[in-house]
Design a protein around this motif. Structure first.
Motif, PDB file in Angstrom:
ATOM      1  N   ILE A  29       6.984   6.777  -7.359  1.00  0.00           N
ATOM      2  CA  ILE A  29       8.140   7.664  -7.485  1.00  0.00           C
ATOM      3  C   ILE A  29       9.262   7.088  -6.637  1.00  0.00           C
ATOM      4  O   ILE A  29       9.020   6.600  -5.525  1.00  0.00           O
ATOM      5  N   ARG A  30      10.472   7.104  -7.186  1.00  0.00           N
ATOM      6  CA  ARG A  30      11.609   6.742  -6.344  1.00  0.00           C
ATOM      7  C   ARG A  30      12.666   7.829  -6.462  1.00  0.00           C
ATOM      8  O   ARG A  30      12.829   8.462  -7.511  1.00  0.00           O
ATOM      9  N   LEU A  31      13.307   8.043  -5.343  1.00  0.00           N
ATOM     10  CA  LEU A  31      14.368   9.050  -5.278  1.00  0.00           C
ATOM     11  C   LEU A  31      15.690   8.358  -4.990  1.00  0.00           C
ATOM     12  O   LEU A  31      15.768   7.520  -4.084  1.00  0.00           O
ATOM     13  N   ILE A 112       5.489   2.836   1.270  1.00  0.00           N
ATOM     14  CA  ILE A 112       6.783   3.506   1.256  1.00  0.00           C
ATOM     15  C   ILE A 112       7.868   2.487   1.592  1.00  0.00           C
ATOM     16  O   ILE A 112       7.645   1.598   2.417  1.00  0.00           O
ATOM     17  N   SER A 113       8.978   2.579   0.899  1.00  0.00           N
ATOM     18  CA  SER A 113      10.065   1.633   1.167  1.00  0.00           C
ATOM     19  C   SER A 113      11.407   2.261   0.795  1.00  0.00           C
ATOM     20  O   SER A 113      11.454   3.247   0.056  1.00  0.00           O
ATOM     21  N   ILE A 124      14.603   5.637  -2.211  1.00  0.00           N
ATOM     22  CA  ILE A 124      13.339   5.799  -1.478  1.00  0.00           C
ATOM     23  C   ILE A 124      12.200   5.640  -2.487  1.00  0.00           C
ATOM     24  O   ILE A 124      12.231   6.250  -3.561  1.00  0.00           O
ATOM     25  N   GLN A 125      11.217   4.815  -2.168  1.00  0.00           N
ATOM     26  CA  GLN A 125      10.124   4.563  -3.127  1.00  0.00           C
ATOM     27  C   GLN A 125       8.765   4.766  -2.460  1.00  0.00           C
ATOM     28  O   GLN A 125       8.555   4.312  -1.336  1.00  0.00           O
ATOM     29  N   GLY A 172      17.458  13.057  -9.115  1.00  0.00           N
ATOM     30  CA  GLY A 172      17.469  11.669  -8.621  1.00  0.00           C
ATOM     31  C   GLY A 172      16.092  11.030  -8.656  1.00  0.00           C
ATOM     32  O   GLY A 172      15.853   9.998  -8.030  1.00  0.00           O
ATOM     33  N   ILE A 173      15.217  11.624  -9.419  1.00  0.00           N
ATOM     34  CA  ILE A 173      13.827  11.144  -9.391  1.00  0.00           C
ATOM     35  C   ILE A 173      13.530  10.225 -10.570  1.00  0.00           C
ATOM     36  O   ILE A 173      14.002  10.438 -11.689  1.00  0.00           O
ATOM     37  N   ARG A 174      12.821   9.178 -10.289  1.00  0.00           N
ATOM     38  CA  ARG A 174      12.153   8.460 -11.366  1.00  0.00           C
ATOM     39  C   ARG A 174      10.683   8.306 -10.988  1.00  0.00           C
ATOM     40  O   ARG A 174      10.353   7.703  -9.962  1.00  0.00           O
TER      41      ARG A 174
END
Lengths: 348, 348
Positions: A29-31, A112-113, A124-125, A172-174
């Protein structure tokens, strides 16, 4: 080549352990987040970008989730290092090749990155092995909440999180899964699945995300819509669909097992035989063959190879990884030779 | 399936020892002879054919060269047995499938044999490993001389030996070598060589002679002209040309070695990897792969495989050989599976 140390440690999502790992490699998930009061990266000058960089890294240093995190300025890195980060799925193609004050923050085991000043100020991932989007969501939302204490996110009551590209605005999510579908490819069912996906508001992409090609029957499936839905709904939707696809894929593999046992085994063993013997091999071919071997392992053919090794080969045979490991820039011909050698050694 | 015993013993020309064996598999001479006072086989009735059969076998039994020879009536054999003889290069395609009272006499280790009532009453054949046509000629001419004491050959002072087809009249000789030319095929030089051959009065054919396809870069090179030349001249000519071709082939292999070492090794090892791992394989593909492995062994790549094994695989993976060894008629799919298994076992 500053990132050679990254070869020493496997990414956390490569462990070869996780739910539904025979089909789903990883869940991500990335935001997309931005700081209010600052122009989006593609509109801002370098001094503004530097301020954003500074604010984000200061926030991260206060966070409990980023102890011992690596904070890297992309401009400090050589091209090969930036490519390594891309191959590691830590930065996007655009981020690796972009301009301006860009950064990447890498937490423990790369689970997390944060990309700084990609299309948005923050991307954010969080990434975990296997099929566990809900768990990844629980994790990343805690991080997001914590960071929001230290950062003033650009947020509108009406639109939600504001983003550089309107397709990301709202949550903002993928959410995406990297999924291995050789059964559906071999049985020719894949096109039906891909068509259905797009009707359900999901996209299927190649190994490195948007605009990249599918190799070795690995697909990235992700949500397209970010607006007018809660994050939970978005994740529920993709989880439900992926669960179905896993079912179809397992059925296809079951079919393969029954129908033509020898041809099925033949496909796997030939791929294995080539990987164990080739003296030069391209990355694309390696991926195709690793895909077949992976299918073999998943349907219970005993090759004495575990999924962890196959995951590692997928990552470490990429061009920048090979170059970091050899400590020098190699032309494609040299890389193909080194790749073949690396694979032979890992499989023997 | 009466000929299963033939699987127990390797043909003498498969030993993997002989002059220029890295290029020439075997040297063969056959002589076309007919009995005067008898119509050619395609013009005669079965009772005449039977008399011819009898005369020839009686002569052979008196010969020193045919002690313990097998004398077989083709009509006593099943189709699979006749195919086995063809795969063994002991009978022609036409002889295996023909009609009438046909026979085959097989001497010790299959070095010498006689087809009875093929196109001519006798087709005497001698076969040795490697490049040694002169030696084969010395041998077969002694046999021919001996048989001529017991048989009344159809011979004209003006034309020489009379044969069913005028293209064989005169000496009745066909000298041929089975030659492996992967270097010339890979470097693309083969077409020039084949063109030159036909200008020199020589023919290049496939694995089973006239009208059969080339597989695995194996060619049969033989003389076309039998008239107005002595046997020695014919053999000298083909020996001279083949010597040149061997030179070209070795040069091509030398080129391959220098130019692209890894690609060269790659080709060989991939072929080896597939042969060692495939679960189903056609004869044509097996030949192509064995050809590459053979080239590898010849240029000094250590695969732990000797030429004798490769020769054996070329013969024993043919359809009738597989069926004799399994003791039953197999469909092509079953043969492909058995072939793959046989190859894996031999190479491991």
């Amino acid at each position: 080549m500053k990132l050679k140390y990254m070869l020493e440690e496997k990414s956390g999502w490569l462990t070869g352990e996780g739910p539904s790992l025979e089909v789903v490699i990883s869940s991500r998930i990335r935001l997309a987040r931005n700081l209010s009061e600052y122009l989006f990266p593609n509109k801002s000058q370098e001094d503004q970008q530097k301020q954003v960089f500074k604010l984000i890294t200061e926030a991260v240093k206060k966070s409990n989730y980023f102890k011992n995190a690596a904070i890297l300025r992309l401009n400090d890195l050589e091209k090969v290092d930036r490519q390594l980060l891309m191959e590691r799925h830590l930065v996007s193609f655009e981020h690796a090749r972009g301009k301006g004050e860009r950064g990447i923050i890498i937490g423990d085991k790369e689970i997390i990155s944060i990309m700084i000043n990609e299309e948005d100020h923050l991307r954010i991932q969080a990434l975990q092995p296997g099929f566990q989007l809900s768990e990844v969501w629980d994790f990343i939302t805690r991080i997001d909440d914590e960071l929001s204490k230290y950062l003033d996110y650009a947020f509108s009551e009406e639109w939600g999180y504001l983003t550089s590209c309107p397709t990301n605005t709202g949550t903002g999510i993928r959410a995406s899964v990297l999924i291995h579908l050789p059964g559906l490819v071999i049985t020719g069912e894949i096109n039906k699945v891909l068509e259905a996906l797009s009707k359900l508001g999901l996209a299927a992409r190649g190994l490195y995300g948007e605009g990249t090609r599918v190799m070795g029957d690995f697909f990235q499936i992700s949500n397209q819509v970010t607006l007018c839905q809660t994050e939970e709904n978005i994740i529920d939707n993709i989880e439900r669909v992926v669960k179905q696809i896993i079912g179809y894929e397992l059925k296809a593999r079951e079919m393969l097992k029954k129908d033509t046992m020898e041809e099925n085994y033949d496909r796997v063993y030939r791929a294995y035989g080539i990987l164990k013997n080739a003296r030069t091999i391209s990355f694309v071919e390696a991926m195709e063959l690793l895909s077949k071997v992976r299918l073999g392992v998943d349907i219970g053919i005993d090759l004495g190879v575990d999924i962890g090794i196959l995951n590692e080969l997928m990552i470490f045979t990429q061009p920048a990884h090979l170059q970091e490991s050899s400590g020098k820039i190699l032309d494609p011909h040299e890389r193909d030779i080194l790749r073949a050698k690396f694979i032979r050694e890992k499989l023997s």
